[in-house]
Write an enzyme that holds these catalytic residues in place. Sequence first.
Site, PDB file in Angstrom:
ATOM      1  N   CYS A 113       0.835  -1.203   0.000  1.00 16.55           N
ATOM      2  CA  CYS A 113       0.000   0.000   0.000  1.00 16.55           C
ATOM      3  C   CYS A 113       0.877   1.264   0.000  1.00 16.55           C
ATOM      4  CB  CYS A 113      -0.954  -0.039   1.183  1.00 16.55           C
ATOM      5  SG  CYS A 113      -2.359   1.089   1.036  1.00 16.55           S
ATOM      6  N   HIS A 114       0.870   2.044   1.083  1.00 19.42           N
ATOM      7  CA  HIS A 114       1.717   3.232   1.178  1.00 19.42           C
ATOM      8  C   HIS A 114       3.103   2.919   1.734  1.00 19.42           C
ATOM      9  CE1 HIS A 114      -2.217   5.151   0.708  1.00 19.42           C
ATOM     10  NE2 HIS A 114      -1.586   6.247   0.357  1.00 19.42           N
TER      11      HIS A 114
END
Length: 216
Positions: A113-114
């Site tokens: 994800c991030h």
Amino acid sequence: MNRNSLKGTRVAILATDGVEEVELTEPRKALDDAGAITHLISPRSGTIQAVNHDEKGDQLQVDRALGDARASEYDALLLPGGVKNPDRLRTDPRAVQFVKEFMLAEKPVAAICHGPWMLVEANAVAGRTLTSWPSLQTDIRNAGGDWVDKPVQEDERLVTSRKPDDIPQFNEAILRAFAGVSGTDAQVDVASEQSFPASDPPPGPSAIGGEGAARS
């Protein structure tokens, strides 16, 4: 993958407040079930506040403070996401250096994800192919990496993934990538003589290999 396929493998999980709970707990469970020893490492001791998207999740117990941890003590690294988690970590030089040392030593690293924001901050994506949450694609490309939109991307020992829906495939890739690395001597740590606690000041660019950590 056998229950003991990762027996003795020491995995650092670097996270802080704002971590997406499922991106930490589900990969950690898969690693624990395979016999790995996992430690949640954070800039401070105590607990961190996880989130479920925009809602508060559980308080997660920190196993070791970042200032007391060495990359050379671990065989692999997991970087969960959540917007605020890596955004806070990437402003902490100790956290960036911790990630950089794994990449320099060519140890397995998994980010979802991030989480790949930490790889960008560690100057470790040049020449690599990654996936991530879509909003990171420009940052990755600007840092010299290639971004692809797929559930999981494996680039040598670097595993990246996009989002919580991809966790089953991410977990499978992590277990493959982390297998067989127990007691790796830090790959005779590229920086064996530079290995230092994350609380020490990081070396200058010439000492850490410059662009695209661990890539010539």
